[in-house]
Design an enzyme around this catalytic site. Sequence first.
Site, PDB file in Angstrom:
ATOM      1  N   GLU A 139      -7.035   4.057   7.893  1.00  9.68           N
ATOM      2  CA  GLU A 139      -6.912   5.502   7.628  1.00  9.68           C
ATOM      3  C   GLU A 139      -8.181   6.040   6.959  1.00  9.68           C
ATOM      4  O   GLU A 139      -8.556   7.193   7.155  1.00  9.68           O
ATOM      5  CB  GLU A 139      -5.659   5.771   6.770  1.00  9.68           C
ATOM      6  CG  GLU A 139      -4.388   5.584   7.600  1.00  9.68           C
ATOM      7  CD  GLU A 139      -3.149   5.182   6.814  1.00  9.68           C
ATOM      8  OE1 GLU A 139      -3.142   5.315   5.585  1.00  9.68           O
ATOM      9  OE2 GLU A 139      -2.187   4.709   7.457  1.00  9.68           O
ATOM     10  N   HIS A 150      -9.476   0.461   4.825  1.00 13.02           N
ATOM     11  CA  HIS A 150      -8.201   0.696   5.522  1.00 13.02           C
ATOM     12  C   HIS A 150      -8.478   1.595   6.730  1.00 13.02           C
ATOM     13  O   HIS A 150      -9.333   2.483   6.668  1.00 13.02           O
ATOM     14  CB  HIS A 150      -7.209   1.367   4.568  1.00 13.02           C
ATOM     15  CG  HIS A 150      -5.820   1.410   5.127  1.00 13.02           C
ATOM     16  ND1 HIS A 150      -5.434   2.350   6.050  1.00 13.02           N
ATOM     17  CD2 HIS A 150      -4.745   0.612   4.921  1.00 13.02           C
ATOM     18  CE1 HIS A 150      -4.162   2.129   6.382  1.00 13.02           C
ATOM     19  NE2 HIS A 150      -3.720   1.085   5.710  1.00 13.02           N
ATOM     20  N   ASN A 172       0.865  -1.178   0.000  1.00  9.70           N
ATOM     21  CA  ASN A 172       0.000   0.000   0.000  1.00  9.70           C
ATOM     22  C   ASN A 172       0.906   1.235   0.000  1.00  9.70           C
ATOM     23  O   ASN A 172       1.534   1.530   1.014  1.00  9.70           O
ATOM     24  CB  ASN A 172      -0.889  -0.033   1.259  1.00  9.70           C
ATOM     25  CG  ASN A 172      -1.677   1.247   1.439  1.00  9.70           C
ATOM     26  OD1 ASN A 172      -1.798   2.047   0.519  1.00  9.70           O
ATOM     27  ND2 ASN A 172      -2.218   1.442   2.639  1.00  9.70           N
ATOM     28  N   TRP A 173       0.954   1.892  -1.132  1.00  7.19           N
ATOM     29  CA  TRP A 173       1.878   3.034  -1.255  1.00  7.19           C
ATOM     30  C   TRP A 173       1.304   4.296  -0.621  1.00  7.19           C
ATOM     31  O   TRP A 173       1.952   5.334  -0.589  1.00  7.19           O
ATOM     32  CB  TRP A 173       2.216   3.291  -2.730  1.00  7.19           C
ATOM     33  CG  TRP A 173       3.013   2.199  -3.379  1.00  7.19           C
ATOM     34  CD1 TRP A 173       3.383   0.999  -2.823  1.00  7.19           C
ATOM     35  CD2 TRP A 173       3.547   2.196  -4.712  1.00  7.19           C
ATOM     36  NE1 TRP A 173       4.112   0.259  -3.724  1.00  7.19           N
ATOM     37  CE2 TRP A 173       4.223   0.963  -4.894  1.00  7.19           C
ATOM     38  CE3 TRP A 173       3.515   3.091  -5.776  1.00  7.19           C
ATOM     39  CZ2 TRP A 173       4.870   0.616  -6.092  1.00  7.19           C
ATOM     40  CZ3 TRP A 173       4.150   2.755  -6.964  1.00  7.19           C
ATOM     41  CH2 TRP A 173       4.827   1.537  -7.116  1.00  7.19           C
ATOM     42  N   LYS A 174       0.075   4.249  -0.191  1.00  6.98           N
ATOM     43  CA  LYS A 174      -0.602   5.402   0.433  1.00  6.98           C
ATOM     44  C   LYS A 174      -0.466   6.645  -0.454  1.00  6.98           C
ATOM     45  O   LYS A 174      -0.422   6.520  -1.676  1.00  6.98           O
ATOM     46  CB  LYS A 174      -0.056   5.655   1.840  1.00  6.98           C
ATOM     47  CG  LYS A 174      -0.006   4.385   2.684  1.00  6.98           C
ATOM     48  CD  LYS A 174       0.095   4.675   4.139  1.00  6.98           C
ATOM     49  CE  LYS A 174       0.390   3.398   4.895  1.00  6.98           C
ATOM     50  NZ  LYS A 174      -0.010   3.452   6.273  1.00  6.98           N
ATOM     51  N   SER A 205       3.447  -2.398  10.235  1.00  6.52           N
ATOM     52  CA  SER A 205       4.908  -2.342  10.374  1.00  6.52           C
ATOM     53  C   SER A 205       5.605  -3.650  10.010  1.00  6.52           C
ATOM     54  O   SER A 205       6.557  -4.055  10.668  1.00  6.52           O
ATOM     55  CB  SER A 205       5.284  -1.882  11.788  1.00  6.52           C
ATOM     56  OG  SER A 205       4.777  -0.576  12.017  1.00  6.52           O
ATOM     57  N   GLY A 207       2.828  -1.237   4.259  1.00  5.75           N
ATOM     58  CA  GLY A 207       2.776   0.185   3.938  1.00  5.75           C
ATOM     59  C   GLY A 207       4.169   0.726   3.678  1.00  5.75           C
ATOM     60  O   GLY A 207       4.725   0.582   2.586  1.00  5.75           O
ATOM     61  N   GLY A 208       4.777   1.318   4.704  1.00  7.20           N
ATOM     62  CA  GLY A 208       6.073   2.001   4.562  1.00  7.20           C
ATOM     63  C   GLY A 208       7.125   1.175   3.833  1.00  7.20           C
ATOM     64  O   GLY A 208       7.809   1.686   2.930  1.00  7.20           O
ATOM     65  N   GLU A 220      -5.246  -5.585  10.461  1.00  6.27           N
ATOM     66  CA  GLU A 220      -4.286  -4.502  10.653  1.00  6.27           C
ATOM     67  C   GLU A 220      -4.566  -3.779  11.968  1.00  6.27           C
ATOM     68  O   GLU A 220      -5.395  -2.847  12.005  1.00  6.27           O
ATOM     69  CB  GLU A 220      -4.387  -3.500   9.503  1.00  6.27           C
ATOM     70  CG  GLU A 220      -4.055  -4.083   8.151  1.00  6.27           C
ATOM     71  CD  GLU A 220      -3.464  -3.020   7.236  1.00  6.27           C
ATOM     72  OE1 GLU A 220      -2.335  -3.201   6.799  1.00  6.27           O
ATOM     73  OE2 GLU A 220      -4.129  -2.009   6.993  1.00  6.27           O
ATOM     74  N   GLY A 248       2.228   2.014  10.639  1.00  5.67           N
ATOM     75  CA  GLY A 248       3.114   3.170  10.491  1.00  5.67           C
ATOM     76  C   GLY A 248       3.783   3.598  11.783  1.00  5.67           C
ATOM     77  O   GLY A 248       4.342   4.691  11.865  1.00  5.67           O
TER      78      GLY A 248
HETATM   79  C1  PEP Z   1      -0.749  -0.135   5.829  1.00  7.07           C
HETATM   80  O1  PEP Z   1      -0.743   0.983   5.360  1.00  7.07           O
HETATM   81  O2  PEP Z   1      -1.671  -0.897   5.552  1.00  7.07           O
HETATM   82  C2  PEP Z   1       0.339  -0.540   6.724  1.00  7.07           C
HETATM   83  C3  PEP Z   1       0.279  -1.726   7.270  1.00  7.07           C
HETATM   84  O3  PEP Z   1       1.344   0.364   6.921  1.00  7.07           O
HETATM   85  P1  PEP Z   1       2.769   0.080   7.618  1.00  7.07           P
HETATM   86  O4  PEP Z   1       3.322  -1.183   7.007  1.00  7.07           O
HETATM   87  O5  PEP Z   1       3.607   1.283   7.293  1.00  7.07           O
HETATM   88  O6  PEP Z   1       2.540  -0.077   9.075  1.00  7.07           O
END
Ligand code: PEP
Length: 258
Positions: A99, A97, A9-11, A215, A236-237, A169, A175
């Site tokens: 967010e 998600h 997920n590049w957000k 993470s 994500g990151g 999640e 994040g």
């Molecule tokens: C996500 O955005 O779904 C996520 C899990 O982010 P991160 O890996 O940065 O925690």
Amino acid sequence: MRQKVIAGNWKMHCTIPEARRLATQLTKRLDKKPAPKTRVIICPPSTALSAVSEVAKGSAVYVGAQNIAWEEEGAFTGEVSVKMIKNAGAKYTIIAHSERRKYFNETSNIINKKIKTALRNKVKVIYCVGETLDERQNNLTKDIVLNQMEWDLKDLEVTDLKNMMIAYEPVWAIGTGKTATPEQAQDVHSFIRDIVDTIFKGSPASKLSILYGGSVKPGNAEDLLSQPDIDGALVGGAALDAAGFHKIIQASEKVGKK
Ligand code: PEP
């Protein structure tokens, strides 16, 4: 055997040239035969879907969107429809998600409509659930996840699950650099599988891919993915670095069949 999945997920990162570069770095790493058994999905921002789909064509990488509108068309300024993301090459979309739930007030009613809109248009769904830190500390994790699933998945058919996966999640791990321990994640994943079998007839959960997100990094991926009910990761990151994301895919390739 369940499909292993590593989804990125590049957000809200990457302009079109940046997205093209990142996707190219990843497809080059995955070029070697045999193709991975893991389904690799990348979800760039909607502006870069077309460009990334062009790069991914003919590779082992599938493209997904991060969100869709619940309506298919109309006067919804600023929204991007399922037909638009599909036309831009997306085969998947993330829905619900945390967010989106938190910053865009996505309720179960909206999430339910979005899931149905995606499935009606033959776009596969990566559906997210998870609790906040406060909820975990108050021992509410399973109540929250159960409640989310009961309402978000309302009136779906068991056959819909063939075109869905669930991502657990925990919000406190997204994040933040804090990851659920493999045992904590496994416990909720197994609970999610039980809920799926309770909601839907015919024990479909044994075939459903359930991903962990929060993470995930090259250093912790293998331990998480080795758990019996963790079939993949939503990243994500760490998905913004092709080398690191590739290492997570390699960790998935390494872990045994489920
Ligand atoms: C996500 O955005 O779904 C996520 C899990 O982010 P991160 O890996 O940065 O925690």
